[in-house]
Design an enzyme around this catalytic site. Sequence first.
Site, PDB file in Angstrom:
ATOM      1  N   SER A   1       5.651  -1.945   1.691  1.00 29.17           N
ATOM      2  CA  SER A   1       4.870  -2.985   2.361  1.00 29.17           C
ATOM      3  C   SER A   1       5.333  -3.119   3.807  1.00 29.17           C
ATOM      4  O   SER A   1       6.537  -3.123   4.083  1.00 29.17           O
ATOM      5  CB  SER A   1       5.025  -4.334   1.651  1.00 29.17           C
ATOM      6  OG  SER A   1       4.356  -5.351   2.373  1.00 29.17           O
ATOM      7  N   SER A   2       4.376  -3.255   4.707  1.00 30.89           N
ATOM      8  CA  SER A   2       4.705  -3.482   6.106  1.00 30.89           C
ATOM      9  C   SER A   2       5.204  -4.896   6.345  1.00 30.89           C
ATOM     10  O   SER A   2       5.762  -5.197   7.403  1.00 30.89           O
ATOM     11  CB  SER A   2       3.478  -3.214   6.985  1.00 30.89           C
ATOM     12  OG  SER A   2       2.397  -4.044   6.580  1.00 30.89           O
TER      13      SER A   2
ATOM     14  N   THR B   1       0.007   5.273  -1.501  1.00 32.73           N
ATOM     15  CA  THR B   1      -0.452   6.354  -0.622  1.00 32.73           C
ATOM     16  C   THR B   1      -0.017   7.716  -1.162  1.00 32.73           C
ATOM     17  O   THR B   1      -0.697   8.718  -0.945  1.00 32.73           O
ATOM     18  CB  THR B   1       0.068   6.172   0.811  1.00 32.73           C
ATOM     19  OG1 THR B   1       1.490   6.022   0.789  1.00 32.73           O
ATOM     20  CG2 THR B   1      -0.565   4.964   1.473  1.00 32.73           C
TER      21      THR B   1
ATOM     22  N   GLN C   1       0.396  -6.336  -3.793  1.00 34.21           N
ATOM     23  CA  GLN C   1      -0.736  -6.533  -2.896  1.00 34.21           C
ATOM     24  C   GLN C   1      -1.848  -5.526  -3.192  1.00 34.21           C
ATOM     25  O   GLN C   1      -2.914  -5.599  -2.593  1.00 34.21           O
ATOM     26  CB  GLN C   1      -0.288  -6.373  -1.444  1.00 34.21           C
ATOM     27  CG  GLN C   1       0.719  -7.406  -0.972  1.00 34.21           C
ATOM     28  CD  GLN C   1       1.242  -7.081   0.422  1.00 34.21           C
ATOM     29  OE1 GLN C   1       2.002  -6.134   0.606  1.00 34.21           O
ATOM     30  NE2 GLN C   1       0.843  -7.867   1.399  1.00 34.21           N
TER      31      GLN C   1
ATOM     32  N   PHE D   1      -4.976   0.608   4.354  1.00 35.45           N
ATOM     33  CA  PHE D   1      -6.160  -0.044   4.886  1.00 35.45           C
ATOM     34  C   PHE D   1      -6.023  -0.464   6.339  1.00 35.45           C
ATOM     35  O   PHE D   1      -6.959  -0.356   7.110  1.00 35.45           O
ATOM     36  CB  PHE D   1      -6.523  -1.259   4.019  1.00 35.45           C
ATOM     37  CG  PHE D   1      -6.842  -0.862   2.609  1.00 35.45           C
ATOM     38  CD1 PHE D   1      -8.038  -0.253   2.321  1.00 35.45           C
ATOM     39  CD2 PHE D   1      -5.940  -1.055   1.591  1.00 35.45           C
ATOM     40  CE1 PHE D   1      -8.349   0.151   1.032  1.00 35.45           C
ATOM     41  CE2 PHE D   1      -6.225  -0.665   0.299  1.00 35.45           C
ATOM     42  CZ  PHE D   1      -7.427  -0.058   0.018  1.00 35.45           C
TER      43      PHE D   1
ATOM     44  N   ALA E   1       0.808  -1.220   0.000  1.00 41.24           N
ATOM     45  CA  ALA E   1       0.000   0.000   0.000  1.00 41.24           C
ATOM     46  C   ALA E   1       0.839   1.268   0.000  1.00 41.24           C
ATOM     47  O   ALA E   1       0.415   2.306  -0.513  1.00 41.24           O
ATOM     48  CB  ALA E   1      -0.933  -0.005   1.218  1.00 41.24           C
TER      49      ALA E   1
ATOM     50  N   CYS F   1     -17.457 -12.830 -12.477  1.00 44.66           N
ATOM     51  CA  CYS F   1     -18.427 -13.793 -11.949  1.00 44.66           C
ATOM     52  C   CYS F   1     -17.691 -14.762 -11.042  1.00 44.66           C
ATOM     53  O   CYS F   1     -16.632 -15.291 -11.405  1.00 44.66           O
ATOM     54  CB  CYS F   1     -19.103 -14.547 -13.093  1.00 44.66           C
ATOM     55  SG  CYS F   1     -20.156 -15.912 -12.535  1.00 44.66           S
TER      56      CYS F   1
ATOM     57  N   HIS G   1      -3.928  -9.751  -4.526  1.00 44.57           N
ATOM     58  CA  HIS G   1      -5.198  -9.418  -3.891  1.00 44.57           C
ATOM     59  C   HIS G   1      -6.239  -8.946  -4.899  1.00 44.57           C
ATOM     60  O   HIS G   1      -7.245  -8.342  -4.532  1.00 44.57           O
ATOM     61  CB  HIS G   1      -4.991  -8.363  -2.799  1.00 44.57           C
ATOM     62  CG  HIS G   1      -4.156  -8.850  -1.662  1.00 44.57           C
ATOM     63  ND1 HIS G   1      -3.565  -8.009  -0.734  1.00 44.57           N
ATOM     64  CD2 HIS G   1      -3.781 -10.115  -1.297  1.00 44.57           C
ATOM     65  CE1 HIS G   1      -2.874  -8.726   0.143  1.00 44.57           C
ATOM     66  NE2 HIS G   1      -2.993 -10.001  -0.179  1.00 44.57           N
TER      67      HIS G   1
ATOM     68  N   CYS H   1     -24.467 -12.863 -13.121  1.00 44.28           N
ATOM     69  CA  CYS H   1     -23.802 -13.101 -14.399  1.00 44.28           C
ATOM     70  C   CYS H   1     -24.805 -13.384 -15.511  1.00 44.28           C
ATOM     71  O   CYS H   1     -25.742 -14.181 -15.341  1.00 44.28           O
ATOM     72  CB  CYS H   1     -22.844 -14.284 -14.256  1.00 44.28           C
ATOM     73  SG  CYS H   1     -21.939 -14.704 -15.762  1.00 44.28           S
TER      74      CYS H   1
END
Length: 252
Positions: A195-196, A29, A102, A36, A25, A130, A122, A154
């Site tokens: 990334s953390s 930013t 991610q 998140f 993330a 669908c 992700h 769908c």
Amino acid sequence: MPPMSAADLASFLAASRRVAIFTGAGISTESGIPDFRSPGGVWSTMQPITFQEFTSSREKRRQAWDRVFNRTAGWTGASPNAGHHAVARLLNDGRASALITQNVDNLHQDAGAPAERVIELHGNACYAKCLDCTRRYELEALRPRWEADEDIECDACGGLIKTATISFGQPMPEAEMARAIYEAQACDLFLALGSSLVVYPAAGLPLIAKRAGARLAIVNREPTEQDEAADLVLHAELGVVLSEAVDMVVGG
């Protein structure tokens, strides 16, 4: 470990023939996409809707689609920043073999990263699929059904349609995870950006790369639990430091 700089990162990149890039993330930013899980992030102010809730409750599905079309979560609508463009340059130069992300915001592709070399662990919030037959739907094509308060299903098989993100409780995509593990094992430099490194199984990829003999470089504003395992650590704003490093290696 002594303080590191963009020049140190450039030397790592210059010495590498196959770089695997991993982004979280923190790279988005700077484009205004909210984090998140951090305090004040999206999930601290808005309860996530689990996969099980989405599939079992029409009310929860309606709530999820409200978030999509009202852009409540802030996942879409932003523009790539300098960090995204620097990553795209590494991919298009051939120095990086793949990008594992991610993020669900599509900003890497918007910056010019080849879609076939982007591994989205992700999923992607910019379109829908669908859940049964995986048919793809563009979001704007679904907007009239949302406006009519229909349950969005769908056309081909009648299955539920959901944004192509991986929700809490939804299985990780097996093919994408397999590709990510392969790239981690095959690279000679694993570059973790923004990334953390606390959300597994994705957070295990840097250590897989280390065990396979690669060097590990981490660039993140805050310390991570894997800093001690890294060969290079930079706590800095991604856009500036990554652009500087890539300029030294790839050029304009």
